[in-house]
Design an enzyme around this catalytic site. Structure first.
Site, PDB file in Angstrom:
ATOM      1  N   HIS A  95      40.861  12.806  36.973  1.00 39.85           N
ATOM      2  CA  HIS A  95      40.977  11.539  37.704  1.00 39.85           C
ATOM      3  C   HIS A  95      39.897  10.566  37.272  1.00 39.85           C
ATOM      4  O   HIS A  95      38.712  10.922  37.205  1.00 39.85           O
ATOM      5  CB  HIS A  95      40.867  11.773  39.214  1.00 39.85           C
ATOM      6  N   SER A  96      40.285   9.326  36.988  1.00 41.81           N
ATOM      7  CA  SER A  96      39.377   8.237  36.633  1.00 41.81           C
ATOM      8  C   SER A  96      38.591   8.626  35.375  1.00 41.81           C
ATOM      9  O   SER A  96      39.190   8.860  34.328  1.00 41.81           O
ATOM     10  CB  SER A  96      38.474   7.899  37.824  1.00 41.81           C
ATOM     11  N   MET A  97      37.269   8.713  35.434  1.00 38.88           N
ATOM     12  CA  MET A  97      36.515   9.212  34.291  1.00 38.88           C
ATOM     13  C   MET A  97      37.094  10.539  33.813  1.00 38.88           C
ATOM     14  O   MET A  97      37.212  10.802  32.601  1.00 38.88           O
ATOM     15  CB  MET A  97      35.043   9.402  34.654  1.00 38.88           C
ATOM     16  N   ALA A  99      40.034  11.542  33.718  1.00 40.27           N
ATOM     17  CA  ALA A  99      41.266  11.429  32.940  1.00 40.27           C
ATOM     18  C   ALA A  99      40.955  11.343  31.449  1.00 40.27           C
ATOM     19  O   ALA A  99      41.607  11.993  30.629  1.00 40.27           O
ATOM     20  CB  ALA A  99      42.058  10.196  33.395  1.00 40.27           C
ATOM     21  N   SER A 123      45.035  10.680  35.947  1.00 45.35           N
ATOM     22  CA  SER A 123      45.159   9.987  37.229  1.00 45.35           C
ATOM     23  C   SER A 123      44.083   8.923  37.358  1.00 45.35           C
ATOM     24  O   SER A 123      42.939   9.115  36.936  1.00 45.35           O
ATOM     25  CB  SER A 123      45.024  11.024  38.362  1.00 45.35           C
TER      26      SER A 123
END
Length: 252
Positions: A95-97, A99, A123
């Site tokens: 998720h975020s970083m 990803a 994500s």
């Protein structure tokens, strides 16, 4: 295992075959996130997946360890620990970083270790190549304001200087790591890829997520959830249901 060895482990409890033959679900957290980053939803899928969240240096049980010199160095360390424990059904979620780390990790596993994932799920992040603000260059007050708007940091932390003094260097270190990393074109992945976003996250509109299709040659899908950047905190059942419905093994 000694306490010193356990401190350095990149994934807690990763050893031997998965209990009950469940497929493994590896999760990589967002900037500033620790091994409890996904506690809102991982218990909802634990009966169907063997869940392991990455323990990144500089926080939690690895608080005394230095930050990696580069994202590439971090990926190599994560891959070395994961590779012996992968199966064809293993899922990698970031998720975020996380990803971007997950993408580079999937490449490292495939092309340096010859280990194929079951699928990659990214994500909360636009596709590689999207220009974004460099948050690690903000001062502490500006950075705290961004975190407050995203909803990823508990208001109690932001409101107490002594807690923020602990978190801010971790957050800034992660942001520097990800924002100074260039995602190269690289060889395409041959596993399915799914890209998730949220209705109120401007970084994950459908057009921005569609660009993730370019990282692989396998099946590609997207999903937009209700909520904001940290949608899985406000709507944990939605993410858990998606993973269980689409990716959990069917009873024979």
């Amino acid at each position: 295992m000694t306490r010193e060895a356990a401190r350095g482990r990149a994934f807690r409890g990763l050893a031997g075959p998965a209990p009950g033959g469940r497929p493994r679900l590896f999760c990589v957290p967002y900037a500033g996130g620790g091994e409890n980053a996904f506690d809102s939803w991982t218990p909802l899928v634990a009966g169907h997946f063997d869940v392991h969240v990455a323990r990144l240096p500089g926080r939690g049980g690895r608080f005394g360890e230095p930050f990696p010199e580069s994202l590439r160095a971090l990926v190599r360390d994560l891959a070395a620990e994961m590779a012996p424990h992968l199966g064809e059904e293993a899922i990698l979620f970031g998720h975020s970083m996380g990803a971007t780390i997950a993408l580079e990790l999937a490449r490292e596993l495939r092309y340096a270790h010859g280990a194929r994932l079951g699928r990659l799920v990214v994500s909360g992040r636009p596709a590689p190549g999207t220009r974004r603000r460099r948050l690690h260059e903000l001062d502490d007050e500006e950075l705290a304001a961004v975190m407050r708007a995203l909803g990823g940091t508990h208001p109690e932390v932001l409101g107490q200087p002594e807690l923020w003094e602990v978190l801010a260097p971790i957050l800034r270190g992660d942001l520097r790591l990800i924002e100074t990393h260039e995602v190269a074109e690289g060889p395409p992945l041959d596993c399915p890829v799914a890209a998730y976003g949220a209705v109120h996250d401007p970084d994950t509109t459908p057009p921005l997520l569609e660009g993730w299709a370019r990282v692989g040659t396998g099946p590609f899908s997207t999903r937009i959830f209700p909520g904001g950047h940290f949608y899985f905190r406000t709507h944990p059942e939605a993410l858990a249901t998606e993973l269980l419905t689409r990716f959990a093994p069917r009873p024979s």
